[in-house]
Structures are given as structure tokens and as C-alpha cells.
Design an enzyme around this catalytic site. Structure first.
Site, PDB file in Angstrom:
ATOM      1  N   HIS A 364       0.818  -1.215  -0.036  1.00 57.29           N
ATOM      2  CA  HIS A 364      -0.065   0.044   0.081  1.00 57.29           C
ATOM      3  C   HIS A 364       0.787   1.309  -0.029  1.00 57.29           C
ATOM      4  O   HIS A 364       0.516   2.468  -0.029  1.00 57.29           O
ATOM      5  CB  HIS A 364      -1.073   0.034   1.160  1.00 57.29           C
ATOM      6  CG  HIS A 364      -0.419  -0.196   2.422  1.00 57.29           C
ATOM      7  ND1 HIS A 364       0.508   0.682   3.128  1.00 57.29           N
ATOM      8  CD2 HIS A 364      -0.393  -1.189   3.568  1.00 57.29           C
ATOM      9  CE1 HIS A 364       1.132   0.118   4.152  1.00 57.29           C
ATOM     10  NE2 HIS A 364       0.265  -0.942   4.583  1.00 57.29           N
TER      11      HIS A 364
ATOM     12  N   GLY B  66      -0.696  -8.938   8.857  1.00 54.40           N
ATOM     13  CA  GLY B  66       0.604  -8.623   7.983  1.00 54.40           C
ATOM     14  C   GLY B  66       0.518  -7.480   7.279  1.00 54.40           C
ATOM     15  O   GLY B  66      -0.906  -6.861   7.091  1.00 54.40           O
ATOM     16  N   CYS B  67       1.544  -6.900   6.288  1.00 53.60           N
ATOM     17  CA  CYS B  67       1.253  -5.737   5.723  1.00 53.60           C
ATOM     18  C   CYS B  67       0.791  -5.941   4.329  1.00 53.60           C
ATOM     19  O   CYS B  67       0.068  -5.182   3.781  1.00 53.60           O
ATOM     20  CB  CYS B  67       2.804  -5.042   5.867  1.00 53.60           C
ATOM     21  SG  CYS B  67       2.554  -3.334   5.027  1.00 53.60           S
ATOM     22  N   GLN B  68       1.050  -7.078   3.625  1.00 52.56           N
ATOM     23  CA  GLN B  68       1.029  -7.119   2.334  1.00 52.56           C
ATOM     24  C   GLN B  68      -0.277  -7.938   1.841  1.00 52.56           C
ATOM     25  O   GLN B  68      -1.221  -7.474   0.937  1.00 52.56           O
ATOM     26  CB  GLN B  68       2.094  -7.670   1.571  1.00 52.56           C
ATOM     27  CG  GLN B  68       3.393  -6.801   1.849  1.00 52.56           C
ATOM     28  CD  GLN B  68       3.968  -6.458   0.530  1.00 52.56           C
ATOM     29  OE1 GLN B  68       4.100  -7.329  -0.253  1.00 52.56           O
ATOM     30  NE2 GLN B  68       4.578  -5.344   0.989  1.00 52.56           N
ATOM     31  N   ALA B 134       6.483  -9.185   4.647  1.00 54.39           N
ATOM     32  CA  ALA B 134       5.222  -8.877   5.456  1.00 54.39           C
ATOM     33  C   ALA B 134       4.269  -9.981   5.360  1.00 54.39           C
ATOM     34  O   ALA B 134       3.375 -10.296   6.434  1.00 54.39           O
ATOM     35  CB  ALA B 134       4.613  -7.933   4.814  1.00 54.39           C
TER      36      ALA B 134
END
Lengths: 408, 156
Positions: A364, B66-68, B134
């Protein structure tokens, strides 16, 4: 064929990292919007500092300290000249863009009253949203957001509507990190000033491509990071107009930022030291100066023109891939292509590109509100620099095609 | 129950196998691949064939942070065995979680708690162990083990 006055072959030789292999393939580094690579000239400046005159600055009477102080203050002047600030002490050397923003946000905590308004653009990086939310919580000020359209451009009509006598501060990035949109900051600055509002421009993504003239822009604050402009990490610039910097209280207390200390009262040092508490990133500052020298020797107009050619070429080639959609199609944009392929998660594409030696960013991009706007989990972002080549764009395109074939 | 039966069929898992034996089987399969492409293609296939988690369990509570990409894991005790179902919005991540589900699902919580995870290294997925990934394989393993710990407490 891409036309350029730049000798790209010679330029690439300045960057030792471009020779390395990743997963057995030649590195194709297209994550320049996250951080730029470092030329030998800058690496040499770092080695020279630690090999020959590493010392603490501004205090020592010994030779090394004086040499280091001179080099650091020379670097400040290089930054001043580059951004055409009127005075050297209007340049605060920071740890980077986020640090600079926090200095200003903290300073405005002492100025804002409940009901005052601050405005951010919908295109902001998290680092330019969170400090202002924190500031609003502390002061009772209200956060307003300049919306964006489907092209990834700010809706300026809405900006003008939101702007009022209550607006005290407007902040906006010069260039969006997620989409590459170049924002109409001249118009923003001019209109905000007419309402008596100050303007902070986040130049982190613009500075590697566009040489901003802070006097001509008449901007109140402008922040950048050295590591996106061929410099090292952990150093950046906060430019502030002298009157504003004098008005804002210091951000951090410590050594370097004081004039006189007793237990009853401390008086603060003059600018710029008031905002430079503690031992600064001396080597980083000097190397930042070397990086500006390097980029200026190549020349920003040539850099921008060449990168634009790369952008046009990459856009055209990528759009030929079935199902590929580009996010951020503003008329004015820097060399960033943010894209997805229908039915494929950006993370999957990024993982396969990495295996093929191509470094892109996926996710993002610390700009979740933008992703929410487009209703996507993230994008694959390829961002170009002047040392990239048309051949590298071809490698990217072939790698994306391969990823598509594997994943669909 | 259908979903779980599919899990077993998909992976041809012998229910009598220990976690260690299953891991060795996975290592054997991966040893046949000559390069990363084949490994990734296999993971993508695994990802595509992973039976999805039942929709009611695809909740924010079940997301591994998680980030992704998003990863959902659901655990349920069946007799004395813990059964995992999982899903992800990214296919390679789904392949990774499929391998983990295969290795750990349908064992007692204590077996899962005690199992080691070195096989990840041996099948050439070490890069997914890096903290910058991530999709943290590490977080996934941690989450499976946390479920095991929670259910073990329940069994006690």
C-alpha cells in the site's frame, strides 16, 4: 529509441550496486521512490569523513572538529543553494522528511486553538497524516482532507471550498509517492496564503526529479530526505522561512540547541541550532551535500527529461499486457508506474519479479487511504531513476508477463 | 466435514503419519524441483488447490496480521486432534499456508507445539522467513502454534 543528452553508460558506472546480481540475475532496481542508490562520489565522501576528519562539531577547538564543522556547514550551504533558500540558517538538517514534518507539527501545537483547521491532501504518505492527527488530538484542531479524483489528481475546486479563515496550515506532498502525481503546489501555496494559512510541502518524492526553488514558491516549509536523492539514509532537510522558524518552539531538548543553561531557565540557541539538538548526523549531512553536487553536475532538467522518456516508454509497454491497469494517470507525474493485473495480488507479482532480479515495491506504499479509494489491497510500483535504462524497462515488462503467465 | 476431507485428498496425506514424516515427505517432493520456478509453480498449484476456509471463519479476528496480503486461519478441535483451514488473497502466500496446514493439521495440540520447523529451510523457502516479508511465514507458524497452545490448555 530514447533520446537523452545524458551518458547513461558512464552514469551507471558511478553506482557500484548496479553491478550486482540478485537471485542469479542482473539487478534491475526499480524501487527508487523508496530509496535511491548511492554513487561512488557519495560513498567516497563517507569514507573520507570517517578516514580523515571524524569529530564532533561546533564545540571542539581541535583541528579535526574544525574541519568537520566546516564540512558540515558547507553541506548546509549546498542544500541552501540547491533549494535557493535566502539564508543558510533557514535550512535545518534533520534525520529525514518524517523528522522535519514532526518538527513543524510539534511547533504548531503551541499555535493552534480548538476549532482551527489544518488541511491534508488525500494523496499523503502516512508520515504526512499521522503527525497531523496527533496534532489535532492535542490541540482540538480539525483535520480536513483535499479529495482526489480517479486519475489520482487533487480536486482543486474542493480545496478552494475547504479553505477558510479557520485554516491555519495546509500540507501536501509535491509528488505523490504511491502514484507519482505532481500536485499544483503553486496554486495551493498562493491560495492558502491569501487566507493567512501556512503551507508545508513534503518534497520527498519531488526532490529526486524536480529542483524546487523555495523562494519562488514562497512556501513556508519544505521537507526532503537525502536518501531519495543519492544521499545516505538518516539525513534530510527542513526548510522554513526564518520568521516561522523563530516562532516555532524547539522540538527536542539537548545539547547543541541551547545558548545558556541554568536550572532555572534555558535560552535556546539561534537558528538553525535551535532545531538540531544533540550530535547531528555529521557524516550524513556532508554526504547529502556530496549527493546534491553529484545530481547537479548531471543536471536536473536533463534528469527530468530522461526520466519522463522512461516513464512514457514503460507506461506504453506495460499497458500492452493483458489485464494490466495503471493507477495514477495524472497529466503531471514523475517516473512512477503503480499497477495491478486483474485477478492477481500485487504481492504475488512482486515475489516473482524479485526472483527475476527486478526490485519493485508492492503493497500500500504507506498510503492506505489511496488504496482504499481505489478499493485495492495495494499495487506493484516501479519507480525509475536517471540511471535506469530502456533495456531495464524491457526486463521489467518481460518479468511481469512471466509472472502473469505463472499466476493466472 | 467435506472441506476437511478434501484437504486430505488434495495432499494425499496419510492420517497415520507424524508431523516429522509429513515434513520429510514435503522435503522429498521439493527436492525434485530443479529451480525456483518449479518450486513457485508448485506452490501456486498448492495455493490454487487449498480448500478455502468456510466463509464464517474468514473474519478479521482470524487474520494473521501482516502488511501485504491477508491470511486467515481457523482451528477446530476434532477429537483430540487440531484441524486447520486457511485462505489468503495472495496465491503464493496461499501455497505457503497450504504447506503449513499439511504439515501441522490433524495432529494433537502437543504434537504441534513440539514440532520443529526446520523443513522450511530445506525446501528453499527460507526467503519467506525474512522479517521483511510481510507475509511472515514466521507469523503463520506462530499463529498455528498459538492455536495449539490455546487448545492444549483447553484439553488440560
Amino acid at each position: 529509441m530514447i533520446q537523452t543528452v545524458l551518458d547513461i553508460v558512464a552514469i551507471r558506472k558511478d553506482f557500484p550496486i548496479l553491478n550486482r546480481k540478485v537471485n542469479g540475475k542482473p539487478l534491475v532496481y526499480l524501487d527508487n521512490a523508496a530509496t535511491s542508490q548511492t554513487p561512488q562520489q557519495v560513498i567516497d565522501a563517507i569514507v573520507d569523513y570517517y578516514s580523515n576528519y571524524n569529530a564532533n562539531i561546533h564545540r571542539g577547538v581541535h583541528t579535526l572538529s574544525q574541519e568537520a564543522t566546516d564540512a558540515y556547514e558547507q553541506a548546509r550551504i549546498k542544500v541552501q543553494k540547491h533549494f535557493n533558500a535566502e539564508k543558510a540558517h533557514e535550512i535545518i538538517l534533520t534525520a529525514g522528511t518524517t523528522h522535519g514534518i514532526n518538527i513543524v507539527a510539534n511547533g504548531f501545537a503551541a499555535i493552534l486553538q480548538p476549532g482551527d483547521e489544518i488541511m491534508v491532501s488525500a494523496l499523503e504518505h502516512h508520515s504526512n497524516i499521522v503527525p497531523w492527527q496527533m496534532l489535532c488530538e492535542r490541540t482540538g484542531a480539525i483535520l480536513k482532507v483535499i479529495p482526489m479524483n480517479l486519475e489520482g489528481e487533487l480536486v482543486m475546486a474542493e480545496f478552494h471550498k475547504l479553505l477558510s479563515d479557520r485554516t491555519k496550515l495546509v500540507f501536501c506532498n509535491h509528488v505523490s509517492n504511491a502514484l507519482g502525481t505532481v500536485n499544483p503546489i503553486e496554486e495551493i501555496i498562493d491560495s492558502a496564503h491569501k487566507k493567512g494559512a501556512a503551507v508545508l510541502i513534503d518534497g520527498a518524492q519531488a526532490a529526486p526529479h524536480i529542483k524546487a526553488d523555495v523562494q519562488q514558491l514562497d512556501v513556508d516549509f519544505y521537507v526532503v530526505s537525502g536518501h531519495k536523492m543519492c544521499g545516505p539514509t538518516g539525513v534530510g532537510m527542513l526548510y522554513g522561512k526564518e520568521a516561522w522558524l523563530q516562532k516555532l518552539p524547539p522540538y527536542q531538548g539537548g545539547g547543541e540547541m541551547i545558548a545558556e543553561v541554568t536550572f532555572e531557565k534555558t535560552t535556546y540557541a539561534d537558528l538553525p541550532h535551535k532545531f538540531e539538538a544533540g550530535t547531528p548526523n555529521i557524516c550524513g549531512g556532508i554526504a547529502f551535500g556530496a549527493a546534491l553536487d553529484y545530481m547537479n553536475a548531471i543536471g536536473f532538467p536533463a534528469i527530468a527529461a530522461y526520466e519522463d522518456e522512461l516513464l512514457q516508454y514503460a507506461t506504453e509497454k506495460l499497458l500492452a499486457i493483458e489485464g494490466l491497469k495503471i493507477y495514477g494517470t495524472a497529466k503531471e507525474k514523475t517516473a512512477v508506474v503503480s499497477f495491478n493485473i486483474e485477478g492477481i495480488h500485487p504481492y504475488d507479482i512482486g515475489s516473482i519479479l524479485d526472483k527475476l532480479g527486478v526490485a519493485v515495491r508492492t503493497g500500500h506504499h504507506c498510503a492506505q487511504p489511496i488504496m482504499e479509494f481505489f478499493k485495492i489491497p495495494g499495487t506493484v510500483r516501479a519507480s525509475f531513476s536517471f540511471y535506469n535504462t530502456k533495456e531495464e524497462v524491457d526486463v521489467l515488462v518481460a518479468a511481469v508477463e512471466k509472472a502473469r503467465a505463472m499466476l493466472l | 466435514m467435506l472441506i476437511r476431507n478434501e484437504t486430505y485428498c488434495t495432499f494425499g496425506q496419510n492420517l497415520a503419519m507424524s508431523i516429522k514424516e509429513i515434513q520429510e515427505e514435503i522435503i522429498d517432493e521439493f527436492s525434485m524441483f530443479e529451480d525456483w520456478m518449479q518450486r513457485y509453480e508448485y506452490m501456486i498449484e498448492l495455493g490454487k488447490s487449498l480448500p478455502m476456509i468456510e466463509p464464517q471463519y474468514k473474519t478479521d479476528d482470524n487474520i494473521i496480521k501482516g502488511c501485504q496480503s491477508k491470511v486467515w486461519v481457523h482451528a477446530e478441535l476434532e477429537g483430540d486432534k487440531l484441524v486447520f483451514t486457511a485462505d489468503s488473497d495472495a496465491i503464493i502466500t496461499k501455497g505457503i499456508i497450504a504447506i503449513l496446514v499439511r504439515a501441522f493439521s490433524n495432529h494433537t495440540p502437543m504434537e504441534i507445539i513440539e514440532a520443529d520447523t526446520d523443513f522450511i529451510d530445506e525446501i528453499g523457502l527460507k526467503e519467506h522467513l525474512s522479517a521483511t516479508r510481510a507475509n511472515g511465514l514466521v507469523s503463520m507458524i506462530k499463529q498455528l502454534k498459538l492455536y495449539a497452545v490455546a487448545y492444549q490448555t483447553q484439553l488440560n
